[in-house]
Scaffold this motif. Structure first.
Motif, PDB file in Angstrom:
ATOM      1  N   ALA A  86       0.872  -1.177   0.000  1.00  0.00           N
ATOM      2  CA  ALA A  86       0.000   0.000   0.000  1.00  0.00           C
ATOM      3  C   ALA A  86       0.908   1.225   0.000  1.00  0.00           C
ATOM      4  O   ALA A  86       1.980   1.209   0.604  1.00  0.00           O
ATOM      5  CB  ALA A  86      -0.889  -0.005   1.236  1.00  0.00           C
ATOM      6  N   LEU A  87       0.479   2.280  -0.665  1.00  0.00           N
ATOM      7  CA  LEU A  87       1.389   3.420  -0.791  1.00  0.00           C
ATOM      8  C   LEU A  87       1.649   4.074   0.570  1.00  0.00           C
ATOM      9  O   LEU A  87       2.738   4.578   0.831  1.00  0.00           O
ATOM     10  CB  LEU A  87       0.835   4.435  -1.790  1.00  0.00           C
ATOM     11  CG  LEU A  87       1.888   5.406  -2.311  1.00  0.00           C
ATOM     12  CD1 LEU A  87       3.070   4.679  -2.913  1.00  0.00           C
ATOM     13  CD2 LEU A  87       1.288   6.351  -3.325  1.00  0.00           C
ATOM     14  N   GLU A  88       0.636   4.047   1.419  1.00  0.00           N
ATOM     15  CA  GLU A  88       0.853   4.530   2.782  1.00  0.00           C
ATOM     16  C   GLU A  88       1.348   3.370   3.627  1.00  0.00           C
ATOM     17  O   GLU A  88       0.694   2.330   3.706  1.00  0.00           O
ATOM     18  CB  GLU A  88      -0.463   5.055   3.375  1.00  0.00           C
ATOM     19  CG  GLU A  88      -0.316   5.558   4.797  1.00  0.00           C
ATOM     20  CD  GLU A  88      -1.648   5.615   5.555  1.00  0.00           C
ATOM     21  OE1 GLU A  88      -1.815   6.502   6.384  1.00  0.00           O
ATOM     22  OE2 GLU A  88      -2.515   4.745   5.324  1.00  0.00           O
ATOM     23  N   GLY A  91     -10.346   9.638 -10.562  1.00  0.00           N
ATOM     24  CA  GLY A  91      -8.907   9.446 -10.723  1.00  0.00           C
ATOM     25  C   GLY A  91      -8.179   9.153  -9.423  1.00  0.00           C
ATOM     26  O   GLY A  91      -6.951   9.262  -9.371  1.00  0.00           O
ATOM     27  N   LEU A  92      -8.927   8.861  -8.382  1.00  0.00           N
ATOM     28  CA  LEU A  92      -8.272   8.538  -7.110  1.00  0.00           C
ATOM     29  C   LEU A  92      -9.132   7.560  -6.324  1.00  0.00           C
ATOM     30  O   LEU A  92     -10.344   7.562  -6.465  1.00  0.00           O
ATOM     31  CB  LEU A  92      -8.049   9.801  -6.270  1.00  0.00           C
ATOM     32  CG  LEU A  92      -9.293  10.570  -5.800  1.00  0.00           C
ATOM     33  CD1 LEU A  92      -8.970  11.402  -4.581  1.00  0.00           C
ATOM     34  CD2 LEU A  92      -9.829  11.447  -6.905  1.00  0.00           C
ATOM     35  N   GLN A  93      -8.471   6.736  -5.559  1.00  0.00           N
ATOM     36  CA  GLN A  93      -9.208   5.851  -4.649  1.00  0.00           C
ATOM     37  C   GLN A  93      -8.838   6.194  -3.217  1.00  0.00           C
ATOM     38  O   GLN A  93      -9.518   6.947  -2.554  1.00  0.00           O
ATOM     39  CB  GLN A  93      -8.974   4.385  -5.018  1.00  0.00           C
ATOM     40  CG  GLN A  93      -9.697   4.033  -6.329  1.00  0.00           C
ATOM     41  CD  GLN A  93      -9.591   2.587  -6.723  1.00  0.00           C
ATOM     42  OE1 GLN A  93      -9.468   1.691  -5.896  1.00  0.00           O
ATOM     43  NE2 GLN A  93      -9.643   2.328  -8.025  1.00  0.00           N
ATOM     44  N   CYS A  94      -7.717   5.664  -2.730  1.00  0.00           N
ATOM     45  CA  CYS A  94      -7.350   6.037  -1.352  1.00  0.00           C
ATOM     46  C   CYS A  94      -6.862   7.471  -1.300  1.00  0.00           C
ATOM     47  O   CYS A  94      -6.846   8.098  -0.245  1.00  0.00           O
ATOM     48  CB  CYS A  94      -6.302   5.090  -0.790  1.00  0.00           C
ATOM     49  SG  CYS A  94      -4.625   5.425  -1.339  1.00  0.00           S
ATOM     50  N   GLY A  95      -6.414   8.001  -2.424  1.00  0.00           N
ATOM     51  CA  GLY A  95      -6.004   9.395  -2.486  1.00  0.00           C
ATOM     52  C   GLY A  95      -4.624   9.678  -1.925  1.00  0.00           C
ATOM     53  O   GLY A  95      -4.213  10.836  -1.853  1.00  0.00           O
ATOM     54  N   TYR A  96      -3.900   8.645  -1.564  1.00  0.00           N
ATOM     55  CA  TYR A  96      -2.595   8.887  -0.944  1.00  0.00           C
ATOM     56  C   TYR A  96      -1.569   9.362  -1.968  1.00  0.00           C
ATOM     57  O   TYR A  96      -0.733  10.222  -1.682  1.00  0.00           O
ATOM     58  CB  TYR A  96      -2.105   7.603  -0.259  1.00  0.00           C
ATOM     59  CG  TYR A  96      -1.038   7.860   0.775  1.00  0.00           C
ATOM     60  CD1 TYR A  96      -1.368   8.392   2.020  1.00  0.00           C
ATOM     61  CD2 TYR A  96       0.301   7.599   0.507  1.00  0.00           C
ATOM     62  CE1 TYR A  96      -0.390   8.651   2.973  1.00  0.00           C
ATOM     63  CE2 TYR A  96       1.281   7.844   1.460  1.00  0.00           C
ATOM     64  CZ  TYR A  96       0.928   8.367   2.682  1.00  0.00           C
ATOM     65  OH  TYR A  96       1.888   8.625   3.625  1.00  0.00           O
ATOM     66  N   CYS A  97      -1.668   8.833  -3.187  1.00  0.00           N
ATOM     67  CA  CYS A  97      -0.731   9.230  -4.235  1.00  0.00           C
ATOM     68  C   CYS A  97      -1.115  10.558  -4.870  1.00  0.00           C
ATOM     69  O   CYS A  97      -0.311  11.173  -5.572  1.00  0.00           O
ATOM     70  CB  CYS A  97      -0.700   8.171  -5.331  1.00  0.00           C
ATOM     71  SG  CYS A  97      -2.278   8.035  -6.220  1.00  0.00           S
ATOM     72  N   THR A  98      -2.370  10.964  -4.667  1.00  0.00           N
ATOM     73  CA  THR A  98      -2.959  12.035  -5.475  1.00  0.00           C
ATOM     74  C   THR A  98      -2.227  13.377  -5.366  1.00  0.00           C
ATOM     75  O   THR A  98      -1.935  13.996  -6.405  1.00  0.00           O
ATOM     76  CB  THR A  98      -4.452  12.188  -5.122  1.00  0.00           C
ATOM     77  OG1 THR A  98      -5.035  10.887  -5.080  1.00  0.00           O
ATOM     78  CG2 THR A  98      -5.170  13.043  -6.135  1.00  0.00           C
ATOM     79  N   ILE A 148       3.889   6.206  -8.306  1.00  0.00           N
ATOM     80  CA  ILE A 148       3.205   4.933  -8.092  1.00  0.00           C
ATOM     81  C   ILE A 148       1.822   5.169  -7.520  1.00  0.00           C
ATOM     82  O   ILE A 148       1.655   5.936  -6.570  1.00  0.00           O
ATOM     83  CB  ILE A 148       4.029   4.063  -7.137  1.00  0.00           C
ATOM     84  CG1 ILE A 148       5.360   3.821  -7.815  1.00  0.00           C
ATOM     85  CG2 ILE A 148       3.272   2.790  -6.769  1.00  0.00           C
ATOM     86  CD1 ILE A 148       6.024   2.587  -7.609  1.00  0.00           C
ATOM     87  N   CYS A 149       0.852   4.540  -8.136  1.00  0.00           N
ATOM     88  CA  CYS A 149      -0.477   4.476  -7.544  1.00  0.00           C
ATOM     89  C   CYS A 149      -0.793   3.001  -7.386  1.00  0.00           C
ATOM     90  O   CYS A 149      -0.730   2.251  -8.350  1.00  0.00           O
ATOM     91  CB  CYS A 149      -1.518   5.144  -8.436  1.00  0.00           C
ATOM     92  SG  CYS A 149      -3.184   4.868  -7.786  1.00  0.00           S
ATOM     93  N   ARG A 150      -1.100   2.590  -6.187  1.00  0.00           N
ATOM     94  CA  ARG A 150      -1.343   1.175  -5.946  1.00  0.00           C
ATOM     95  C   ARG A 150      -2.822   0.826  -6.063  1.00  0.00           C
ATOM     96  O   ARG A 150      -3.179  -0.341  -6.016  1.00  0.00           O
ATOM     97  CB  ARG A 150      -0.814   0.836  -4.547  1.00  0.00           C
ATOM     98  CG  ARG A 150      -0.680  -0.639  -4.229  1.00  0.00           C
ATOM     99  CD  ARG A 150       0.211  -1.391  -5.195  1.00  0.00           C
ATOM    100  NE  ARG A 150       0.640  -2.667  -4.648  1.00  0.00           N
ATOM    101  CZ  ARG A 150       1.083  -3.673  -5.387  1.00  0.00           C
ATOM    102  NH1 ARG A 150       1.151  -3.553  -6.699  1.00  0.00           N
ATOM    103  NH2 ARG A 150       1.475  -4.794  -4.816  1.00  0.00           N
ATOM    104  N   CYS A 151      -3.672   1.844  -6.162  1.00  0.00           N
ATOM    105  CA  CYS A 151      -5.120   1.577  -6.121  1.00  0.00           C
ATOM    106  C   CYS A 151      -5.798   1.562  -7.473  1.00  0.00           C
ATOM    107  O   CYS A 151      -6.692   0.766  -7.706  1.00  0.00           O
ATOM    108  CB  CYS A 151      -5.833   2.628  -5.280  1.00  0.00           C
ATOM    109  SG  CYS A 151      -5.329   2.704  -3.577  1.00  0.00           S
ATOM    110  N   THR A 152      -5.471   2.506  -8.341  1.00  0.00           N
ATOM    111  CA  THR A 152      -6.367   2.761  -9.474  1.00  0.00           C
ATOM    112  C   THR A 152      -6.058   1.974 -10.739  1.00  0.00           C
ATOM    113  O   THR A 152      -6.915   1.864 -11.611  1.00  0.00           O
ATOM    114  CB  THR A 152      -6.300   4.240  -9.901  1.00  0.00           C
ATOM    115  OG1 THR A 152      -4.956   4.517 -10.324  1.00  0.00           O
ATOM    116  CG2 THR A 152      -6.668   5.165  -8.766  1.00  0.00           C
ATOM    117  N   GLY A 153      -4.831   1.498 -10.895  1.00  0.00           N
ATOM    118  CA  GLY A 153      -4.488   0.903 -12.180  1.00  0.00           C
ATOM    119  C   GLY A 153      -4.235   1.959 -13.250  1.00  0.00           C
ATOM    120  O   GLY A 153      -4.095   1.622 -14.425  1.00  0.00           O
TER     121      GLY A 153
HETATM  122  S1  FES Z   1      -5.279   6.184  -5.075  1.00  0.00           S
HETATM  123 FE1  FES Z   1      -4.336   4.906  -3.605  1.00  0.00          FE
HETATM  124  S2  FES Z   1      -2.288   4.985  -4.202  1.00  0.00           S
HETATM  125 FE2  FES Z   1      -3.256   6.080  -5.763  1.00  0.00          FE
END
Ligand code: FES
Ligand code: FES
Lengths: 781, 164
Positions: free
Chosen positions: A198-200, B102-109, B139-144
């Motif tokens: 996970a990125l976090e 364009g975002l899921q967890c939003g951590y990379c955003t 890197i975005c781990r959520c969206t593909g």
């Molecule tokens: S939205 Fe989760 S890492 Fe990009």
């Protein structure tokens, strides 16, 4: 007609906060007087601890406290077993769970031996250099088969062998089936380790307030309520004295539901000792050791078939790597065992696994949670069978599908939720046909592929099926309230890690109450606001919590109608709820705003009828009797560069069926993200451990996550077969994207190299490994 | 103990003077000293791009810089992109991300947005391939990534409409 919210591609309520940098993540929590924690971790995977010397570290200015195992006194306890073994008859099980700080022996690299608390993280990390640990290195247990040899070193000295569990499950009679078969195929399959990344990274802030005798913990967890209950019990506090908040979380994917991580219990304990808030944020390197991982399995599998391709039976005996401890019980290998059967009729099945302790980080579910292994084995067996029997690989699948009229379909073995593995509903053939159409299967095989191959290209096509057990119990709850402002609040216990719960739950409530989705405020993951629940895992959020929201919102709707009916003196059937108002159908002049009704339902003076509950509010719980089975088909066209063995995905198609869809936009995102992780798992990501159990690629520089250049656009479509097991008819979708990708890659590569008879029996691959496999296959021709 | 340095810099248009340890990372400085926690940290070794901020009009990784290196310079972080949470306060690129999911967890955003801001100034109308190429360092781990690419395209369009 009132506006529909359920099923619409509504943009997400949570996004403005995330987009503007105003969402609270755990590391954003800043408290006055806060101290910072770093952990001294073992470099060795297997070693006895002789001495730990922390004296000079304690001298360092800015260091506040250092703790090793013996400082914890009675608080030092192995963690709980999260999932007890299911009621399976043939079962051997040895419970060994992780410890807060290593006392006598280190069992995997990265296990923590000391905890440093300092005025800043920089100082805490400086002090790591002042800690001296004298180790007696031991031979490490790394390879699964070697682990079971008689002379293997033992991960847990008090066990006779490195066996965590052994389980056999049976349906019908495999031996009989094999004896009647026209063809029996046996193969060995390997699946290696990866990490969720996970990125976090993980993080915890714990703050004990001595004056109010109250502990607050911010935690990157997928299960705040269970964490609260456990911490309270461990610390001897009432559950009401502990508040656990799972704020915004930067991706979970499974490992963040593991509990208890040593850091979780240690931070909570330390703030009680010190009376000051403490914070620990995992760094990326720690994440490679201290956060749980997934997936080494070795399968010896066989399939028995009739000449026409009918499956008579499957036998699968496999080893599963549990890592050094097994707090999650048997969930992952049972998922592999159960998911193997797929959408097919397999009348006879014998499956036996041995879960093995090794000197590697702990294995717990990560997106797919063992399901991909089962899918890999079954789909590979079918591919090989199709080749041997000269049947088209799509046709052999079609011939063995469970037919729509056969549901509910009982597979007669026990699933991870302890319930019998019964598929609730499904309709597999239309999804397959749709996928074939979208990828252009027939035309590609007849025209395009031969033509391109004649021009010297290496290009393959693949089509695989899978099912996914989702939405398992036990239960979740939700409280829906119409506030005096007329806006709606929904509170539920489960946390969110990017799945869009703020929006999908709002849509479910909005559908009942006739308010805009943006007027529904969702609170998740704060144990002070909702007391009960289990957590976000097994693709269950939308199913289990979603249905709880639905039930509570339906009650509130009834309350609104009753109250408005009384005020307007009309029958409830004659009312409608539109845009936050109740009105007589077609008569907007009669409209009463919800806010007014909410205020009247909560009078400050006067009398109410006996038995009246105040407010427009309801709390409901939902627990499905068993999980809902989603399904789908992935197809792709892949080219391989004949020089570099780099692959390029030209086209990727997903057709899935997860029942009724709450928000297609969010669903597409889940599928695309899942596929991206599946692609990583299939061709990029691999944790390399050496023979000493040292991890050789513990950084994002060396552990390759797929980038925007590696993941293709995905063309997706869906079929809707509602689940009969819940009122919304939904099934989970969180893991579907990731499950079949390994099997898909293998089939596509075999297809591209069918002239030399390539048979891919392992995942992950890489250009290097593919090159080796092709060379081996060429030699054999 | 290392001697602290006094640095002066402008962040999102506001001037700050702070005394910092020479080894303090710019990412930690922004997050923990200025409380600008929108800039995220995913790897601390320059690979994931989550910590990207704009330094004098150039996207940089704040985990690879020391705060002292920003002395006398101008930094823009995600917090400066919009004046608030309301739709009309959002930057067009943020609207693009919102609408395209364009975002899921939003951590990379935040890192992705700050990578894009200077890029779109130079390339107001990028192709999908150019976007993927640019974002290959985030890197975005959520969206593909697919919806991120769509989000960038719709955001780019909105920026152009806004400036025309
Ligand atoms: S939205 Fe989760 S890492 Fe990009
Ligand atoms: S945190 Fe700076 S690049 Fe990952």
């Amino acid at each position: 007609m009132s506006t529909r919210y359920f099923g619409q591609p509504i943009k997400r309520n949570e996004d403005p906060r995330l987009l503007t940098g105003r969402a609270l993540f755990t590391d954003d929590v800043q408290l006055a007087g806060m101290l910072h924690v770093a952990f001294a971790r073992s470099d060795l995977a297997h070693a006895r601890i002789r001495t730990i010397d922390v004296a000079s570290a304690k001298e360092r200015p800015g260091v506040v406290a250092i703790y090793i195992a013996k400082d914890l006194g009675d608080f030092w306890q192995p963690g709980p077993l999260l999932v007890p073994p299911p009621p399976v008859e043939q079962l051997e099980f040895h419970q060994r769970t992780q410890v807060p700080l290593t006392k006598d022996k280190v069992r995997h690299a990265g296990e923590a031996v000391a905890m440093i608390v300092a005025e800043s993280r920089y100082v805490a990390e400086d002090a790591l250099d002042d800690i001296f640990v004298e180790y007696e290195p031991l031979d490490a247990v790394v390879d699964l088969e070697a682990a079971l040899k008689d002379d293997a070193p033992l991960v847990h000295d008090d066990l006779e062998r490195n066996i965590s569990a052994r389980v056999a499950q049976t349906k019908g009679d495999w031996t009989q089936a094999a004896s009647e078969a026209d063809l029996v195929i046996s193969r060995r399959f390997h699946y290696d380790r990866g990490t969720a990344a996970a990125l976090e990274n993980r993080g915890i802030v714990a703050s004990w307030d001595a004056k109010t005798q109250h502990l607050t913990v911010w935690d990157t967890t997928q299960a705040p309520i269970a964490i609260r209950n456990g911490l309270a019990a461990m610390l001897g506090l009432s559950e009401r004295q502990v508040r656990v908040i799972a704020p915004f979380i930067g991706g979970g994917f499974g490992p963040k539901i593991m509990m208890f991580y040593p850091e979780e219990v240690l931070l909570a304990w330390a703030t009680l000792q010190l009376g000051r808030p403490v914070k620990w944020i995992e760094d990326r390197e720690e994440n490679f050791y201290a956060t749980t991982q997934e997936r080494v399995q070795v399968h010896d599998a066989a399939i028995a078939l009739r000449r026409d391709g009918t499956i008579l039976g499957v036998k699968d005996i496999f080893l599963h790597d549990s890592g050094a401890y097994a707090p999650y019980g048997l969930t992952v290998p049972i998922n592999s065992q159960c998911t193997l059967l797929g959408p097919y009729i397999v009348p006879n099945y014998y499956s036996e696994f041995t879960s093995v302790f090794t000197n590697k980080p702990i294995v717990t579910p990560y997106r797919g949670a063992g399901r991909q292994h089962g899918v890999f084995v079954m789909e590979r067996l079918l591919d090989i069978a199709a080749r041997e029997l000269a049947i088209d690989r799509v046709e052999i699948r079609r011939r063995n599908f469970i037919r729509p009229e056969q549901f509910p379909y009982n597979n007669e073995i026990i699933y991870q939720d302890f319930a019998p593995l019964v598929y609730d509903s499904g309709n597999y053939e239309p999804a397959l046909e749709r996928a074939l159409e979208l990828i252009g299967y027939e035309r590609f095989i007849r025209e395009e592929q031969p033509q391109r191959e004649a021009e010297g290209e290496r290009v393959g096509i693949a089509v695989v099926n899978y099912i996914e057990g989702t939405g398992i119990g036990p239960y979740e709850g939700a409280r829906v309230t119409v506030e005096a402002s007329g806006k709606v609040s929904v509170v539920t216990g489960i946390g969110t890690q990017g799945q869009g719960h703020y929006t999908s739950f709002a849509q479910v409530a909005a559908e009942q109450l006739g308010v805009p989705v943006s007027d529904v405020h969702i609170v998740t993951g704060d144990t002070d606001l909702f007391y009960w629940g289990a957590g976000t895992f097994a693709s269950r959020g939308a199913v289990v919590a979603g249905n709880a929201v639905h039930a509570a919102a339906a009650n509130v709707r009834a309350k609104i109608l009753k109250l408005a009916g009384e005020k307007l003196e009309v029958a409830e059937e004659d009312l409608e709820l539109i845009e936050g108002r109740a009105q007589v159908k077609g008569a907007p002049e009669t409209a009463i705003p919800f806010g007014q009704l909410a205020a009247e339902a909560n009078p400050l003076r006067g009398a109410v009828k006996p038995g009246t509950e105040p407010g427009l509010e309801s709390t409901e719980y939902f627990g499905p009797e068993r999980g809902a089975t989603a399904s789908g088909v992935h197809a792709m066209i892949l080219t391989v560069d004949p020089e570099t063995f780099l692959v390029e995905i030209e086209k990727y198609v997903v057709v899935h069926d997860c029942g009724k869809v709450i928000n297609p936009l969010i669903l597409e995102g889940q599928i695309q993200g899942g596929v991206a992780q599946g692609i990583g798992n299939a061709f990029y990501e691999q944790l390399h451990f050496n023979e000493n159990g040292a991890l050789l690629n513990a950084s994002l520089m060396d552990y390759l996550l797929p980038t925007a250049m590696d993941v293709p656009d995905i063309l997706s479509d869906h079929i809707e077969t509602p689940s009969p097991l819940n009122p919304l008819g939904v099934k989970g979708a969180g893991e579907a994207g990731a499950i079949p990708v390994g099997a898909l890659f293998a089939q596509a590569l075999d297809n591209a190299f069918r002239d030399i008879g390539l048979e891919t029996r392992e995942i992950p691959l890489s250009p290097n490994r593919l090159f080796e496999l092709v060379m081996e296959a060429k030699k054999a021709v | 103990m290392q001697l602290n340095h006094t640095i002066t810099l402008i962040v999102n248009g506001q001037q700050y003077m702070r005394s910092v340890e020479p080894r303090l990372l710019l990412s930690d400085f922004l997050r923990h000293q200025l409380g600008l926690t929108g800039t995220h940290v995913g790897c601390e070794h320059g690979v994931c791009g989550a910590c990207t901020v704009v330094l004098d009009n150039e996207a940089v990784r704040s985990c690879l810089l020391f705060a002292v290196q920003a002395n006398g310079r101008e930094v823009a972080t995600v917090e400066g992109l919009s004046s608030g949470l309301h739709p009309e306060q959002l930057h067009p690129l943020q609207i693009g991300f919102w609408e395209a999911h364009g975002l899921q967890c939003g951590y990379c955003t935040p890192g992705i947005l700050m990578t894009l801001v200077p890029f779109l100034r130079e390339n107001p109308n990028p192709t999908a391939t150019e976007i993927r190429d640019l974002l290959s360092g985030n890197i975005c781990r959520c969206t593909g990534y697919q919806k991120i690419v769509e989000a960038v395209q719709s955001g780019a369009k909105l920026i152009q409409e806004g400036s025309s």
